[in-house]
Enzyme design. Structure first.
Site, PDB file in Angstrom:
ATOM      1  N   ARG A   3      -4.854 -23.900   0.439  1.00  0.00           N
ATOM      2  CA  ARG A   3      -4.131 -24.122   1.638  1.00  0.00           C
ATOM      3  C   ARG A   3      -4.824 -25.087   2.807  1.00  0.00           C
ATOM      4  NH1 ARG A   3      -1.983 -17.970   2.682  1.00  0.00           N
ATOM      5  NH2 ARG A   3      -0.061 -18.162   1.623  1.00  0.00           N
TER       6      ARG A   3
ATOM      7  N   SER B 213     -12.936  -9.536   2.285  1.00  0.00           N
ATOM      8  CA  SER B 213     -11.777  -9.402   1.322  1.00  0.00           C
ATOM      9  C   SER B 213     -11.136  -8.146   1.512  1.00  0.00           C
ATOM     10  CB  SER B 213     -11.907 -10.034   0.198  1.00  0.00           C
ATOM     11  OG  SER B 213     -10.547  -9.589  -0.575  1.00  0.00           O
TER      12      SER B 213
ATOM     13  N   ARG C  23       3.619 -19.856   2.537  1.00  0.00           N
ATOM     14  CA  ARG C  23       3.372 -20.192   3.748  1.00  0.00           C
ATOM     15  C   ARG C  23       3.219 -21.498   4.159  1.00  0.00           C
ATOM     16  NH1 ARG C  23       2.929 -14.987   5.723  1.00  0.00           N
ATOM     17  NH2 ARG C  23       1.582 -13.782   4.311  1.00  0.00           N
TER      18      ARG C  23
ATOM     19  N   ASP D  99      -4.338 -15.584   7.045  1.00  0.00           N
ATOM     20  CA  ASP D  99      -2.962 -16.063   6.264  1.00  0.00           C
ATOM     21  C   ASP D  99      -2.034 -17.075   7.394  1.00  0.00           C
ATOM     22  OD1 ASP D  99      -3.111 -14.865   4.003  1.00  0.00           O
ATOM     23  OD2 ASP D  99      -2.398 -12.932   4.526  1.00  0.00           O
TER      24      ASP D  99
ATOM     25  N   ARG E  31      -5.554 -17.806  -9.900  1.00  0.00           N
ATOM     26  CA  ARG E  31      -6.708 -17.265  -8.601  1.00  0.00           C
ATOM     27  C   ARG E  31      -7.365 -16.346  -9.262  1.00  0.00           C
ATOM     28  NH1 ARG E  31      -2.570 -15.166  -4.164  1.00  0.00           N
ATOM     29  NH2 ARG E  31      -4.689 -14.685  -3.062  1.00  0.00           N
TER      30      ARG E  31
ATOM     31  N   ARG F 194       0.789  -1.498   0.150  1.00  0.00           N
ATOM     32  CA  ARG F 194      -0.029   0.068   0.010  1.00  0.00           C
ATOM     33  C   ARG F 194       0.746   1.440  -0.094  1.00  0.00           C
ATOM     34  NH1 ARG F 194      -2.774  -4.205   1.991  1.00  0.00           N
ATOM     35  NH2 ARG F 194      -5.214  -3.976   2.106  1.00  0.00           N
TER      36      ARG F 194
ATOM     37  N   GLN G  86      -8.499  -7.233   0.028  1.00  0.00           N
ATOM     38  CA  GLN G  86      -7.977  -6.977  -1.137  1.00  0.00           C
ATOM     39  C   GLN G  86      -8.914  -6.085  -1.964  1.00  0.00           C
ATOM     40  OE1 GLN G  86      -5.939 -10.378  -2.831  1.00  0.00           O
ATOM     41  NE2 GLN G  86      -4.461 -10.433  -1.190  1.00  0.00           N
TER      42      GLN G  86
HETATM   43  C1  S3P Z   1      -4.275  -9.074   2.160  1.00  0.00           C
HETATM   44  C2  S3P Z   1      -5.524  -9.358   2.305  1.00  0.00           C
HETATM   45  C3  S3P Z   1      -5.955 -10.984   2.591  1.00  0.00           C
HETATM   46  C4  S3P Z   1      -4.581 -11.738   2.776  1.00  0.00           C
HETATM   47  C5  S3P Z   1      -3.435 -11.266   1.916  1.00  0.00           C
HETATM   48  C6  S3P Z   1      -2.992  -9.558   2.146  1.00  0.00           C
HETATM   49  C7  S3P Z   1      -4.118  -7.401   2.109  1.00  0.00           C
HETATM   50  O1  S3P Z   1      -6.343 -11.181   1.369  1.00  0.00           O
HETATM   51  O2  S3P Z   1      -4.719 -13.116   2.600  1.00  0.00           O
HETATM   52  O3  S3P Z   1      -2.079 -11.921   2.172  1.00  0.00           O
HETATM   53  O4  S3P Z   1      -3.093  -6.835   2.252  1.00  0.00           O
HETATM   54  O5  S3P Z   1      -5.360  -6.787   1.965  1.00  0.00           O
HETATM   55  P1  S3P Z   1      -7.989 -11.304   1.106  1.00  0.00           P
HETATM   56  O6  S3P Z   1      -8.246 -10.036   0.579  1.00  0.00           O
HETATM   57  O7  S3P Z   1      -8.138 -12.097  -0.229  1.00  0.00           O
HETATM   58  O8  S3P Z   1      -8.649 -12.152   2.232  1.00  0.00           O
END
Ligand code: S3P
Length: 439
Positions: free
Chosen positions: A350, A167, A394, A319, A123, A29, A169
């Site tokens: 996982r 999520s 991981r 994670d 993905r 970020r 992300q």
């Molecule tokens: C992350 C959000 C998570 C996490 C990833 C980092 C982030 O993923 O698993 O390692 O930095 O926003 P998801 O948003 O897909 O859950």
């Protein structure tokens, strides 16, 4: 040359004090927001893992000046927006990198093509493309919204978007796109997820409100903010700290301290769970680093017992389930982990890989569609297996930690992938007394 196989074998107690690398989420970020802002953003403690380095290169391709000035020290000369890259953007293994950059790029009238490694190409990107499409972005992707894909942004409208899954992300991609939208953007979360984007957007000058509505977090971003450069101190990554901490908990006689670990409550579900299992964890020297709560965590060998992890805790430790499953393998009794279907769409499936790896090490595991149960006996598992990691960092680190305290050595394939998030993992574990070697 990277070793074909890395092996961890049981040895002496672990002891010492270590610092883990900067948080991966905040590192991505800081580069992306720095590139979108006007002026020079200064970053210290940046994670120099392959995932983040791919984002640094991407930001250069979008027109920012990105310079490494020392260990973990970087500057980003932001041009107040992203320009069109003249080649394909390769995000490597990084789901966070590609999803956040797609969101950021969608705000501008540019065309960008994204790809990644074999894992990233499998993905789902549709979860980000759907809201960006509602805002007005267009794209052409492989079947099922898979990479490589080309995204065309610009002229976005605001959106009210209820996230279909927890999520950070997806939330972040929508908020980053929203910076250039013509109207407000509202994101509603089913469960609270890591809030680094919200905190950092505010620090870079965006106007954002967070409210609770019917027990759901609602984030609203007002359009039109001009981001200005900022200074970012990246705290230690709790997801990386998890490895030496669990190693100390399962290796008799151990005491390990990890300094400068970020303790944002939306990231610390693992530590709460370990405590419920009976872990001796103490936190000292709590302080603030760039708006994040940080502390030093000391872990001492503990007789662990199995627990049921509340499914609502999943986003705060998503994670960390692989390394929790390792702790569970040493615990006495069942550890039930449910509501974690998202684990199946991470760098690998996982749930499947932890079940396979632990079973190969002699652990009783039951797999469910959206979860798994690990049945520990309170004694170290047999170990003595070569574990397939499918290139997932991981999965590799979790099984190496298991090998440090199992009955016999554990080997993992594709150990080079550990460098995506934790390049210093093996040397650091060796400094604590762990025996991890190339085999
Ligand atoms: C992350 C959000 C998570 C996490 C990833 C980092 C982030 O993923 O698993 O390692 O930095 O926003 P998801 O948003 O897909 O859950």
């Amino acid at each position: 040359m990277t070793a074909a196989v890395l092996s961890a074998r049981p040895g002496a107690p672990l002891s010492g004090t270590v610092k883990v690398p900067g948080d991966k989420s905040i590192s991505h970020r800081s580069l992306i927001l720095g590139a979108m802002a006007s002026g020079r953003t200064t970053i210290t403690g940046l994670l120099e893992g392959d995932d983040v380095l791919a984002t640094a290169k991407a930001m250069q391709a979008f027109g920012a000046g990105v310079t490494r000035t020392g260990e973990g020290a970087w500057t980003v000369e932001g041009k107040g927006g992203l320009g069109e890259p003249d080649d394909v953007i390769d995000c490597g293994n990084a789901g966070t990198g590609v999803r956040l950059i797609m969101g950021a790029a969608a705000g501008y009238a540019i065309t960008a093509t994204f790809t990644g490694d074999a894992s990233l190409k499998k993905r789902p990107m549709g979860r980000v493309l759907e809201p960006l499409g509602l805002m007005g972005a267009t794209w052409l992707s492989r079947e099922g919204g898979r990479l490589p894909l080309t995204l065309r942004g610009g002229g976005l409208a605001g959106v009210d978007y209820v996230l279909p899954m927890a999520s950070a992300q997806v939330k972040s991609a929508v908020l980053l796109a929203g910076l250039k939208a013509s109207g407000p953007v509202t994101v509603v979360e089913p469960e609270p997820t890591r809030d680094h984007t919200e905190r950092m957007l505010t620090a870079f000058g965006a106007s954002l409100t967070v409210t609770d509505h019917n027990d759901r977090r609602v984030i609203t971003l007002q359009p039109g903010a001009r981001l200005t450069a900022s200074t970012v101190t990246v705290p230690g990554d709790p997801s990386s700290a998890a490895f030496p901490i669990v190693a100390a908990l399962i290796t008799p006689g151990s005491e390990v301290t990890v300094t400068g670990v970020m303790l944002n409550p939306l990231r610390t579900g693992l530590f709460d769970t370990l405590r419920e299992m009976g872990a001796d964890l103490t936190i000292s020297n709590r302080r603030d680093a760039s708006g994040e709560d940080v502390g030093d965590i000391t872990a001492r060998y503990s007789a662990l017992k199995g627990v049921t992890v509340p499914p609502g805790r999943a986003p705060s430790m998503i994670d960390e389930y692989p390394i929790l499953a390792v702790a569970a393998a040493f615990a006495d009794g069942e550890t039930v982990m449910r509501g974690v279907g998202e684990m199946r769409v991470k760098e690998s499936d996982r749930i499947a890989l932890m079940a396979a790896g632990l079973e190969a090490c002699g652990v009783d595991v039951e797999e469910e569609p959206e979860g798994f149960i690990v049945r520990g006996t309170g004694k170290p598992p047999r170990g003595g297996a070569l574990v397939e990691t499918h290139g997932d960092h991981r999965i590799a680190m979790s099984h190496l930690i298991l090998g440090l305290a199992a009955g016999a050595a554990v080997q993992v394939d594709e150990p080079g992938m550990i460098a995506t998030s934790f390049p210093d993992f093996a040397p650091m574990m060796r400094r604590l007394g762990g025996v991890i070697e190339e085999a």
